[in-house]
Design a protein around this motif. Structure first.
Motif, mmCIF file in Angstrom:
data_model
loop_
_atom_site.group_PDB
_atom_site.id
_atom_site.type_symbol
_atom_site.label_atom_id
_atom_site.label_comp_id
_atom_site.label_asym_id
_atom_site.label_seq_id
_atom_site.Cartn_x
_atom_site.Cartn_y
_atom_site.Cartn_z
ATOM 1 N N ARG A 75 -0.568 3.996 -0.852
ATOM 2 C CA ARG A 75 -0.345 2.873 -1.780
ATOM 3 C C ARG A 75 0.765 3.197 -2.768
ATOM 4 N NH1 ARG A 75 -5.976 2.632 -1.724
ATOM 5 N NH2 ARG A 75 -6.076 3.764 -3.690
ATOM 6 N N THR A 80 1.338 -0.553 -0.542
ATOM 7 C CA THR A 80 0.491 -1.388 0.320
ATOM 8 C C THR A 80 -0.709 -0.583 0.795
ATOM 9 O OG1 THR A 80 0.528 -2.839 2.244
ATOM 10 C CG2 THR A 80 1.766 -0.797 2.427
ATOM 11 N N GLU A 81 -1.736 -1.274 1.234
ATOM 12 C CA GLU A 81 -2.969 -0.646 1.718
ATOM 13 C C GLU A 81 -2.855 -0.359 3.219
ATOM 14 O OE1 GLU A 81 -6.631 1.033 1.324
ATOM 15 O OE2 GLU A 81 -5.527 0.114 -0.325
#
Length: 103
Positions: A75, A80-81
């Motif tokens: 992250r 982002t995941e």
């Protein structure tokens, strides 16, 4: 043998050259990880998705990598995941060694 595939959508697409530089900056993190046989960094053709294909000796060793700390690292690095999907790999064709391996 276990294959783990990670993927994450990037906030904005990156080029091959940008991906190469980013991936090289994190590659040392994956050297000498117990049970990790190979890691292939991947980037979609449109540069919008990145991830990795990991070859592991066991599921337990693979699971020990994808911790909350690893997710936080991804992250922080990419914004982002990540997702992680596991696959059992009972047979591998190695054209370099000219062998077929079973597990």
């Amino acid at each position: 043998m276990i294959i783990a595939i990670t993927a994450f959508s990037l906030p904005k697409p990156i080029t091959h050259a940008e991906a190469r530089a980013i991936f090289l900056s994190t590659a040392p993190t994956y050297q000498d990880v117990p049970g990790l046989l190979q890691k292939h960094y991947v980037l979609s053709e449109d540069g919008g998705t990145a991830g990795g294909v990991y070859v592991w000796a066991s599921r337990a060793q693979a699971e020990s990598m994808y911790t909350d700390a690893w997710r936080a690292f991804v992250r922080g690095k990419y914004g982002t995941e990540p997702s992680v999907t596991y696959f059992d790999s009972p047979v591998m064709v190695d054209n370099v060694a000219q062998k077929v391996f079973t597990y």
